[in-house]
Scaffold this active site. Sequence first.
Site, short mmCIF file in Angstrom:
data_model
loop_
_atom_site.label_atom_id
_atom_site.label_comp_id
_atom_site.label_asym_id
_atom_site.label_seq_id
_atom_site.Cartn_x
_atom_site.Cartn_y
_atom_site.Cartn_z
CE LYS A 115 -4.55 0.72 0.39
NZ LYS A 115 -5.65 -0.22 0.17
P1 NAD Z 1 -13.07 7.50 -2.64
O1 NAD Z 1 -11.99 8.51 -2.62
O2 NAD Z 1 -13.71 7.15 -3.93
O3 NAD Z 1 -14.24 7.92 -1.62
C1 NAD Z 1 -13.97 8.23 -0.29
C2 NAD Z 1 -15.23 8.78 0.35
O4 NAD Z 1 -15.00 8.92 1.76
C3 NAD Z 1 -15.64 10.17 -0.15
O5 NAD Z 1 -17.04 10.24 -0.25
C4 NAD Z 1 -15.15 11.09 0.96
O6 NAD Z 1 -15.86 12.31 1.04
C5 NAD Z 1 -15.39 10.22 2.16
N1 NAD Z 1 -14.61 10.64 3.33
C6 NAD Z 1 -13.32 11.04 3.40
N2 NAD Z 1 -12.99 11.40 4.64
C7 NAD Z 1 -14.09 11.21 5.38
C8 NAD Z 1 -14.39 11.41 6.76
N3 NAD Z 1 -13.46 11.88 7.59
N4 NAD Z 1 -15.63 11.11 7.20
C9 NAD Z 1 -16.57 10.64 6.35
N5 NAD Z 1 -16.35 10.43 5.05
C10 NAD Z 1 -15.13 10.72 4.57
O7 NAD Z 1 -12.43 6.21 -1.95
P2 NAD Z 1 -12.84 4.67 -2.15
O8 NAD Z 1 -12.00 4.13 -3.24
O9 NAD Z 1 -14.30 4.55 -2.20
O10 NAD Z 1 -12.30 4.02 -0.80
C11 NAD Z 1 -13.07 4.05 0.40
C12 NAD Z 1 -12.55 3.00 1.36
O11 NAD Z 1 -12.64 1.71 0.74
C13 NAD Z 1 -11.09 3.14 1.77
O12 NAD Z 1 -10.94 2.72 3.11
C14 NAD Z 1 -10.37 2.19 0.85
O13 NAD Z 1 -9.14 1.74 1.38
C15 NAD Z 1 -11.38 1.06 0.78
N6 NAD Z 1 -11.24 0.20 -0.40
C16 NAD Z 1 -11.29 0.72 -1.66
C17 NAD Z 1 -11.19 -0.12 -2.76
C18 NAD Z 1 -11.31 0.38 -4.15
O14 NAD Z 1 -11.36 -0.45 -5.08
N7 NAD Z 1 -11.40 1.67 -4.41
C19 NAD Z 1 -10.98 -1.51 -2.56
C20 NAD Z 1 -10.97 -2.01 -1.26
C21 NAD Z 1 -11.09 -1.14 -0.19
#
Ligand code: NAD
Length: 430
Positions: A115
């Site tokens: 990561k």
């Molecule tokens: P993203 O950037 O698309 O979305 C993140 C969202 O979280 C946004 O809506 C943002 O406003 C919100 N956010 C940020 N800080 C915040 C806070 N303090 N309180 C409330 N909301 C907040 O990111 P993503 O790709 O959707 O990833 C989200 C989570 O899922 C992360 O923990 C990431 O590690 C995990 N994840 C993502 C993937 C992927 O394929 N993108 C895969 C596995 C896990």
Amino acid sequence: MTVKTPEHKKAIKQGMLSNVMRQFDNAADIIGLNSNIRKILEVTNNELVVHFPVRMDNGEVEIFTGYRVQHNNALGPYKGGLRYHPTVDIDAARALAMWMTWKTSLAGLPYGGAKGGIQLDPTKYSNAELERITRRFTYALGDNIGPELDIPAPDVNTNPQTMAWILDTYMSTKSPAERSTNMHVVTGKPIGAGGSQGRDRATGYGVFLNIKFWAEHKKIDLKDKRFTVQGFGNVGYWAAYFLEKEGASMIAVQDAYGSIINEEGISVDDLLAYTKANKGSIMGFAGAETLDKANFFGLDCDICIPAALGNVITAANAPKIKAYLIAEGANGPTDVEAEEILLEKGVTILPDILCNSGGVIGSYFEWLQNRNGEIWQMDEVLEKLEKKLKESFTKVMETSAQRGIDMRTAAFIIAIERLEETYVQRGIFP
Ligand code: NAD
């Protein structure tokens, strides 16, 4: 550098790193993990910190700090996302890299865990600046990433466009004859740049499928069930989209800007359209009212989907949680103390390394297609994804039932045992 130096232990007290280590220790203790293999798995293999200059739109140069931590590659190349966020630091990268190792192992993929990211607030930069930052970061990572070595993917505040910039920069540093053989250096790319059908929705669809498998197991009908989502980005949106299609109702959402509620249900696609026109924020959406941020986790609902950052469900808010199911879209959203409280209350937690593993499985499909010069159709990708997730889900449920343990511990045990077997069979060089 290892994750267990004394100064390090002091620094990590309450962070994600202490959580992942405690989750690992708990599972390793239960199975009596071989002490030598334990020593290997509790440290990260490689840790890269890069400082690099980027010219801003106003002509000034700013220095950025980027990270890439490679935890373990016994099962295959390192795999894991890149995050752009002010909270990115070496400990966060270590913790998230470790979760990736357990996730890829549990999913039965030929990958290890890594990561990284850059410590920055992307809202403060123009698109052109973000492109230059991404390209210069890729250049700084150099040959520490690679299609058969370490394959990044999107995470918080990075997206298919970010991956396309990384791909283009990485390929541009190779000789013309080698360029197209490097397409699989990143996954989560846009379709036009070698991406796969379905990768955009793979994580959220996987979160939904895990909820569906669990509901089927418990003979619960998802129709009219009420759910809340924290984080309305890639993962949160797609999980909500599929749950709504199943007849469930999204009653509250929280993002980085605030929280909204509508007991009658919030239309997932209307909210998406609104956020697109509102710089990504949910605030001000006409179909809901503003909710005090502090009340979000205590809302009366059936399912809660944390899909933003780590360590958001803690001992402070866990006692207030009314949902009977927490589906972890985010990595590390529930800390160890909160989990104890929730399990005691009878809440089920679909653990991150299972619940959001659709993303890395989708990435694996993209990587395979690039590597083999194939292009798969959407229904083929989603069908394969469902099959793989069902296998993992079933294994976790069986292990949990056989051993009388929670689902997270069961998932860790399966992941650790696969790595243990690999080390026992291969031995330690030299
Ligand atoms: P993203 O950037 O698309 O979305 C993140 C969202 O979280 C946004 O809506 C943002 O406003 C919100 N956010 C940020 N800080 C915040 C806070 N303090 N309180 C409330 N909301 C907040 O990111 P993503 O790709 O959707 O990833 C989200 C989570 O899922 C992360 O923990 C990431 O590690 C995990 N994840 C993502 C993937 C992927 O394929 N993108 C895969 C596995 C896990």
